[in-house]
Design an enzyme around this catalytic site. Structure first.
Site, PDB file in Angstrom:
ATOM      1  CE  LYS A  30      -1.637   1.553   4.081  1.00 35.43           C
ATOM      2  NZ  LYS A  30      -1.389   2.975   4.350  1.00 35.43           N
ATOM      3  CB  CYS A  85      -5.242  10.040  11.338  1.00 39.35           C
ATOM      4  SG  CYS A  85      -3.558   9.527  11.553  1.00 39.35           S
TER       5      CYS A  85
HETATM    6  C1  EPZ Z   1       4.330   6.820   6.252  1.00 40.31           C
HETATM    7  O1  EPZ Z   1       3.568   7.854   6.847  1.00 40.31           O
HETATM    8  C2  EPZ Z   1       3.390   5.630   6.145  1.00 40.31           C
HETATM    9  N1  EPZ Z   1       2.264   5.971   5.275  1.00 40.31           N
HETATM   10  C3  EPZ Z   1       2.893   5.248   7.536  1.00 40.31           C
HETATM   11  O2  EPZ Z   1       2.088   4.081   7.398  1.00 40.31           O
HETATM   12  C4  EPZ Z   1       4.095   4.901   8.413  1.00 40.31           C
HETATM   13  O3  EPZ Z   1       3.647   4.621   9.731  1.00 40.31           O
HETATM   14  C5  EPZ Z   1       5.067   6.092   8.442  1.00 40.31           C
HETATM   15  O4  EPZ Z   1       5.436   6.444   7.090  1.00 40.31           O
HETATM   16  C6  EPZ Z   1       6.333   5.776   9.223  1.00 40.31           C
HETATM   17  O5  EPZ Z   1       6.943   4.656   8.677  1.00 40.31           O
HETATM   18  C7  EPZ Z   1       2.454   5.957   3.922  1.00 40.31           C
HETATM   19  O6  EPZ Z   1       3.537   5.682   3.438  1.00 40.31           O
HETATM   20  C8  EPZ Z   1       1.259   6.274   3.084  1.00 40.31           C
HETATM   21  P1  EPZ Z   1       6.449  10.134   8.429  1.00 40.31           P
HETATM   22  P2  EPZ Z   1       4.167   9.371   6.909  1.00 40.31           P
HETATM   23  O7  EPZ Z   1       6.345  11.390   7.660  1.00 40.31           O
HETATM   24  O8  EPZ Z   1       4.894   9.660   5.660  1.00 40.31           O
HETATM   25  C9  EPZ Z   1       6.573  13.319  11.894  1.00 40.31           C
HETATM   26  C10 EPZ Z   1       0.228   2.706   7.750  1.00 40.31           C
HETATM   27  O9  EPZ Z   1      -0.210   2.184   8.789  1.00 40.31           O
HETATM   28  N2  EPZ Z   1       6.536  14.317  10.819  1.00 40.31           N
HETATM   29  O10 EPZ Z   1       7.683   9.285   8.296  1.00 40.31           O
HETATM   30  O11 EPZ Z   1       3.080  10.272   7.331  1.00 40.31           O
HETATM   31  C11 EPZ Z   1       5.220  12.617  12.032  1.00 40.31           C
HETATM   32  O12 EPZ Z   1       4.355  13.379  12.843  1.00 40.31           O
HETATM   33  C12 EPZ Z   1       0.702   4.155   7.778  1.00 40.31           C
HETATM   34  O13 EPZ Z   1       0.354   2.121   6.636  1.00 40.31           O
HETATM   35  C13 EPZ Z   1       6.726  15.673  11.138  1.00 40.31           C
HETATM   36  O14 EPZ Z   1       6.915  16.017  12.309  1.00 40.31           O
HETATM   37  O15 EPZ Z   1       5.214   9.197   8.108  1.00 40.31           O
HETATM   38  C14 EPZ Z   1       5.573  11.315  12.669  1.00 40.31           C
HETATM   39  O16 EPZ Z   1       5.696  11.518  14.071  1.00 40.31           O
HETATM   40  C15 EPZ Z   1       0.483   4.807   9.134  1.00 40.31           C
HETATM   41  N3  EPZ Z   1       6.690  16.595  10.149  1.00 40.31           N
HETATM   42  C16 EPZ Z   1       6.954  11.001  12.093  1.00 40.31           C
HETATM   43  O17 EPZ Z   1       7.450  12.237  11.556  1.00 40.31           O
HETATM   44  C17 EPZ Z   1       6.485  16.256   8.833  1.00 40.31           C
HETATM   45  O18 EPZ Z   1       6.484  17.160   7.964  1.00 40.31           O
HETATM   46  C18 EPZ Z   1       6.923   9.962  10.987  1.00 40.31           C
HETATM   47  O19 EPZ Z   1       6.147  10.478   9.958  1.00 40.31           O
HETATM   48  C19 EPZ Z   1       6.298  14.892   8.520  1.00 40.31           C
HETATM   49  C20 EPZ Z   1       6.332  13.936   9.527  1.00 40.31           C
END
Ligand code: EPZ
Length: 415
Positions: free
Chosen positions: A22, A116
């Site tokens: 996904k 979310c």
């Molecule tokens: C991706 O989300 C995945 N989703 C998530 O999978 C996964 O849990 C996550 O990466 C971590 O591996 C998709 O790929 C569609 P991040 P993403 O940006 O990109 C903080 C599932 O269950 N952050 O690496 O949103 C954020 O708040 C989903 O399949 C900032 O602070 O994850 C979080 O604490 C859930 N500022 C951390 O980084 C930003 O601009 C990780 O987020 C971006 C993120």
């Protein structure tokens, strides 16, 4: 509202095949909008998140159709760069469409993706990176408006290796002028898959899988036919379910090294894991042993497997300490598991799990995608019947789990 009905206590046995990831298919669909030629993304499961992303592309004028399980994308008549709130609220990870839309139209409009169930989900790193490439970003009334005269490459530094922000900047850089170097980039396999996909379209991206990704802008991209990486979290979920039922299963279409952190933990739980090319065999140990987990960016233990492992720890001997370092509120499954007889205490970002012999069936509710998966794992172990409500969360990321678990011998129905 649809529900899962699971009568637990049966050992899972048999073989299944992992779907395409996904979290790879979603950014690939965004990248497919960067060419006017036909793009074929193979073996795409029609899970709800993919359907939501396809709806967004169609709203923007992209032609998308299924041929069997293959998605055929034709963005030649794409005419809009404004993602309506009604669609972006369905899929917060559509935020990496910003990079693709700016690449194509030098403009992009989207609604601020709400938080979310697992956290605030800010996008400050995404927007900071885009601004560094020359994008003017306006935010008002929950809307984001991006404009750029042109996109220029440069050095982008991430405070945190964000998966989505890394993918967004890759998508903004692939047609930009000059070289973009992303420092402290996310190393997830899905980021690597996006690099391979873009390069198969004529892009020039290197370094994905390491913390420094280099993108040399090109003039145009051409069509491609591509099979995404396997869904390591789907595969991991089935392996954990097998361990929680004392079963033994095999999963094909896998690349085991991409889930080595999980496989290592399952061995600690006393499972026997053997690998043969793209097949992972798991044979449960006679007793399940406790384990400790720190969720970390790849290649550390994946946060998307945390909930499922809490469910396994709930029926493993001893005390397991599981710390969630990535998202701030990703323990909503704990209250539901305790309703099934689990003995779990959460303090801030740490779950302390005292294993019990077995759980008992109950009526429970899925609050998010992987929390729902954890309830399935628990229901398969539990004595009696478990009814899981609000399963649309689960169907966002799992393709026909009721069928796949039945193929492994589970008494599992969808009502
Ligand atoms: C991706 O989300 C995945 N989703 C998530 O999978 C996964 O849990 C996550 O990466 C971590 O591996 C998709 O790929 C569609 P991040 P993403 O940006 O990109 C903080 C599932 O269950 N952050 O690496 O949103 C954020 O708040 C989903 O399949 C900032 O602070 O994850 C979080 O604490 C859930 N500022 C951390 O980084 C930003 O601009 C990780 O987020 C971006 C993120």
């Amino acid at each position: 509202m649809a529900k899962y009905i699971i009568r637990g206590g049966k050992k899972l046995e048999g073989k299944i095949e992992a779907e395409s990831a996904k979290n790879a298919v979603l950014p690939l669909l965004a990248a497919a909008c960067l060419t006017d030629e036909e793009v074929i993304i193979k073996n795409c499961p029609p899970i709800l998140d993919v359907v939501s992303m396809v709806n967004i592309l169609k709203e923007l004028g992209v032609k998308v159709r299924y041929e069997g399980k293959n998605l055929i994308v034709d963005a030649s008549s794409m005419h809009s760069y404004s993602i309506p709130y009604s669609l972006s609220k369905e899929l917060r990870s559509s935020v990496f469409m910003l990079g693709a839309l700016i690449s194509r139209f030098k403009s992009a409009e989207a609604s601020y993706p709400g938080g979310c169930d697992i956290g605030l989900r800010p996008i400050d790193l995404h927007l900071a990176g885009l601004k560094q490439m020359g994008v003017r970003v306006g935010e008002f009334g929950g809307e984001i408006v991006c404009k750029a005269d042109k996109l220029t490459g440069g050095d982008i530094y991430f405070d945190f290796p964000s998966v989505g922000a890394t993918e967004n900047i890759m998508l903004a850089a692939v047609l930009a002028e000059g070289r973009t170097v992303i420092h402290n980039a996310a190393k997830e396999p899905e980021v690597e898959d996006l690099q391979q996909f873009i390069n198969s379209m004529g892009g020039k991206v290197s370094g994905a899988g390491s913390s420094v990704i280099t993108v040399d802008g090109v003039k145009r991209l051409h069509g491609t036919e591509y099979k995404p990486i396997f869904d390591r979290i789907e595969a991991g979920t089935y392996l954990v379910a097998a361990a929680a039922t004392g079963g033994n299963i095999e999963i094909s279409n896998c690349n085991p090294e991409k889930i080595s952190a999980l496989l290592h933990k399952l061995c600690e739980n006393t499972c026997k894991i053997t690998l043969n090319n793209d097949i992972i065999y798991l044979k449960s140990g006679s007793v399940r042993k406790s384990f400790n987990i720190e969720t970390l960016p790849y290649p550390g233990f994946p946060t998307d497997m945390q909930a499922q492992m809490v469910a396994l720890a709930a029926v493993s001997n001893g005390i397991s300490v599981i710390r969630e370092n990535i998202f701030e509120t990703r323990f909503r499954h704990v209250r539901e598991l305790n309703r099934m007889g689990a003995n779990i205490v959460v303090k801030d970002r740490v779950a302390i799990v005292s294993g019990v012999k077995e759980l008992s069936g109950a009526k429970v509710t899925a609050h998010d995608l992987r929390g729902g998966a954890a309830l399935i794992v628990a229901g398969l172990n539990a004595r009696g019947v478990t009814v899981i409500d609000d399963i649309r969360h689960v169907e966002r990321g799992y393709y026909k789990p009721e069928e796949k678990f039945r193929m492994l011998g589970a008494d599992f129905e969808k009502l």
